[in-house]
Design a protein around this motif. Structure first.
Motif, short mmCIF file in Angstrom:
data_model
loop_
_atom_site.label_atom_id
_atom_site.label_comp_id
_atom_site.label_asym_id
_atom_site.label_seq_id
_atom_site.Cartn_x
_atom_site.Cartn_y
_atom_site.Cartn_z
N LEU A 8 61.68 -7.61 47.42
CA LEU A 8 62.99 -6.10 47.60
C LEU A 8 62.33 -5.03 48.95
CD1 LEU A 8 63.98 -5.52 44.27
CD2 LEU A 8 65.42 -5.75 45.51
N SER A 9 60.73 -5.46 48.85
CA SER A 9 60.46 -4.17 49.60
C SER A 9 60.01 -5.07 51.54
CB SER A 9 58.56 -4.53 49.48
OG SER A 9 57.67 -3.60 49.66
N THR A 10 60.58 -5.78 51.02
CA THR A 10 60.71 -6.49 52.08
C THR A 10 61.85 -6.34 52.90
OG1 THR A 10 59.41 -8.67 52.24
CG2 THR A 10 60.94 -8.70 54.10
N ALA A 11 62.75 -6.36 51.98
CA ALA A 11 64.39 -5.95 52.17
C ALA A 11 64.68 -4.08 52.63
CB ALA A 11 64.91 -6.34 51.05
N SER A 12 63.05 -3.29 52.19
CA SER A 12 63.17 -2.11 52.49
C SER A 12 63.40 -1.68 53.65
CB SER A 12 62.59 -1.03 51.34
OG SER A 12 61.79 -0.64 51.78
N ALA A 13 61.83 -2.79 54.27
CA ALA A 13 62.19 -2.54 55.64
C ALA A 13 63.06 -2.88 56.56
CB ALA A 13 60.64 -2.65 55.48
N ALA A 14 63.62 -4.18 56.29
CA ALA A 14 64.21 -5.19 57.05
C ALA A 14 65.35 -4.78 56.96
CB ALA A 14 64.29 -6.63 56.72
N LEU B 98 61.40 2.69 42.90
CA LEU B 98 61.62 3.76 43.64
C LEU B 98 61.35 4.19 45.22
CD1 LEU B 98 61.32 5.98 40.21
CD2 LEU B 98 63.12 5.35 41.02
N ASP B 99 60.47 3.27 44.83
CA ASP B 99 59.73 3.61 46.13
C ASP B 99 60.11 3.13 47.91
OD1 ASP B 99 57.61 4.84 45.70
OD2 ASP B 99 56.23 3.98 45.03
N LEU B 100 60.78 2.90 47.00
CA LEU B 100 61.95 1.69 47.89
C LEU B 100 62.75 2.17 48.75
CD1 LEU B 100 61.44 -1.99 46.87
CD2 LEU B 100 60.37 -0.60 48.48
N ILE B 101 63.81 3.34 47.43
CA ILE B 101 64.52 3.80 47.97
C ILE B 101 65.08 4.77 49.54
CG2 ILE B 101 66.17 5.50 47.17
CD1 ILE B 101 65.62 4.29 44.44
N PRO B 102 64.09 5.76 49.48
CA PRO B 102 63.92 6.10 50.55
C PRO B 102 64.07 5.70 52.06
CG PRO B 102 62.04 6.69 49.24
CD PRO B 102 62.53 5.40 48.71
N ASN B 103 64.10 4.43 52.13
CA ASN B 103 64.15 3.63 53.60
C ASN B 103 65.65 3.32 53.73
OD1 ASN B 103 61.65 3.60 54.20
ND2 ASN B 103 61.08 2.06 54.01
N TRP B 104 66.30 3.47 51.95
CA TRP B 104 68.17 3.15 52.45
C TRP B 104 69.00 3.94 52.78
CZ3 TRP B 104 66.32 -0.65 48.00
CH2 TRP B 104 66.09 -1.86 48.77
C1 LIG Z 1 59.91 1.63 55.39
O1 LIG Z 1 60.45 0.96 56.57
C2 LIG Z 1 59.44 0.94 56.74
C3 LIG Z 1 59.12 0.20 58.49
O2 LIG Z 1 60.42 0.89 58.79
C4 LIG Z 1 57.94 -0.11 57.03
O3 LIG Z 1 56.98 0.28 57.33
C5 LIG Z 1 57.70 0.39 55.01
O4 LIG Z 1 56.63 -0.86 54.69
C6 LIG Z 1 58.71 0.44 54.10
N1 LIG Z 1 58.91 1.53 52.85
C7 LIG Z 1 58.12 0.60 51.94
C8 LIG Z 1 57.70 1.17 50.58
O5 LIG Z 1 58.52 -0.02 51.55
#
Ligand SMILES: *[C@@H]1O[C@H](CO)[C@@H](O)[C@H](O)[C@H]1NC(C)=O
Ligand SMILES: *[C@@H]1O[C@H](CO)[C@@H](O)[C@H](O)[C@H]1NC(C)=O
Length: 287
Positions: A112-118, A139-145
């Motif tokens: 899920l963390s990969t998905a939040s960045a990708a 919860l920490d991943l949500i701001p990226n979406w």
């Molecule tokens: C959110 O996305 C960035 C890349 O755009 C990434 O570096 C970061 O790790 C992401 N945050 C989390 C919590 O995964």
């Protein structure tokens, strides 16, 4: 008159190929098509074909035919779901707007963390469930979406209140939530306070009291669709229907006050029902 526009054969060809490829699933697009020829490889890696990453219909067991084909095509030592997911995300190149995970292969928090960045453009997330231990990290991943509009989960996380707070603070276009579980007062208040603009709420199959249903109806003023099919804990009476009158679609079939425990031992109706369906087995049993 100007020159007639010339469309090259390759252009036409690619258009057709694209239309066909857009009907294919992730399995064909990753395991078969890229290996047919160079132009199909190029066409099949176009990000626009990978906007919807749907893993729900794929058998990703390490011994499944798909895993075997992928392992051999990509010369992998070992097929892993997270590896496959990374491939799919690389193909989407940031364009993925819908991500659907299967309940059989629920994603780890690392996935899920990969998905939040990708997947920064994610609009729809279907997530069967999150492990209890990973709920806080999720919860920490949500701001990226920040474009997230809809979230569907088969089971309610224990920190739903925190989750909707995070969604409310980061996802300005969020409008649809589907979740099932035991909805308590804090959950209902969380939805009302942090998702006041929610348009579609589906709590089918949940356990919930009348108070929570009323709090949601009164608090979520933009609700267009409220679904409480097969919920246990309250009955939809005239009063509740009146309070829901402003909602375009209010679905409450099967909603009931308490679970009815069926008694198969001394209830003749149930016995008839059983005989109807299991007649042959029953006869064998009796012999
Ligand atoms: C959110 O996305 C960035 C890349 O755009 C990434 O570096 C970061 O790790 C992401 N945050 C989390 C919590 O995964
Ligand atoms: C069988 O039915 C009777 C009457 O409907 C009920 O009072 C009784 O509790 C039932 N027996 C069991 C074992 O549930």
């Amino acid at each position: 008159m100007g020159k007639p526009r010339i469309t090259t054969w390759e252009d036409l060809h690619l258009d057709c190929v694209f239309i066909i490829f857009s009907k294919l699933g992730l399995d064909d697009l990753t395991a078969v098509i890229p290996f047919v020829c160079k132009s199909w490889f190029q066409a099949s890696s176009h990000p626009s074909l990978h906007k919807i990453l749907d893993f729900t219909l794929l058998d990703l067991n390490s011994s499944s035919p798909l895993s075997k084909i992928l392992s051999s095509q990509y010369s992998l030592h070992r097929f892993t779901f997270s590896g496959f997911l990374k491939l799919a995300m690389a193909l989407s190149n940031g364009a993925a707007d819908e991500l659907r995970f299967s309940a059989l292969f629920p994603p780890s928090i690392e996935v899920l963390s990969t998905a939040s960045a990708a997947c920064p453009s994610l609009k729809t997330l279907f997530l069967p469930r999150i492990n209890f231990d990973d709920e806080a990290r999720f919860l920490d991943l949500i701001p990226n979406w920040s474009d997230l509009e809809c979230l569907e989960m088969e089971s309610k996380p224990s920190n739903l209140g925190e989750m909707v707070k995070q969604i409310g603070a980061n996802c300005g276009r969020f409008r649809g939530l589907k979740i099932r579980g035991s909805i308590d007062n804090a959950d209902a208040q969380g939805i009302v306070n942090f998702l006041p603009k929610i348009e579609s709420l589906d709590l089918s199959g949940s356990r919930m009291r009348r108070e929570e249903a009323l709090a949601i109806l009164d608090g979520c003023r933009e609700l267009k669709r409220f679904t409480v099919r097969d919920c246990v804990g309250f009955e939809v009476d005239d009063e509740l229907q009146r309070r829901a009158a402003g909602i375009e679609l209010f679905e409450f079939e099967g909603c009931r006050a308490e679970e009815k425990f069926r008694n198969f031992i001394n209830h003749t109706e149930d016995l008839d029902y059983m005989l109807m369906h299991y007649g042959d087995c029953f006869e064998l049993w009796m012999l």
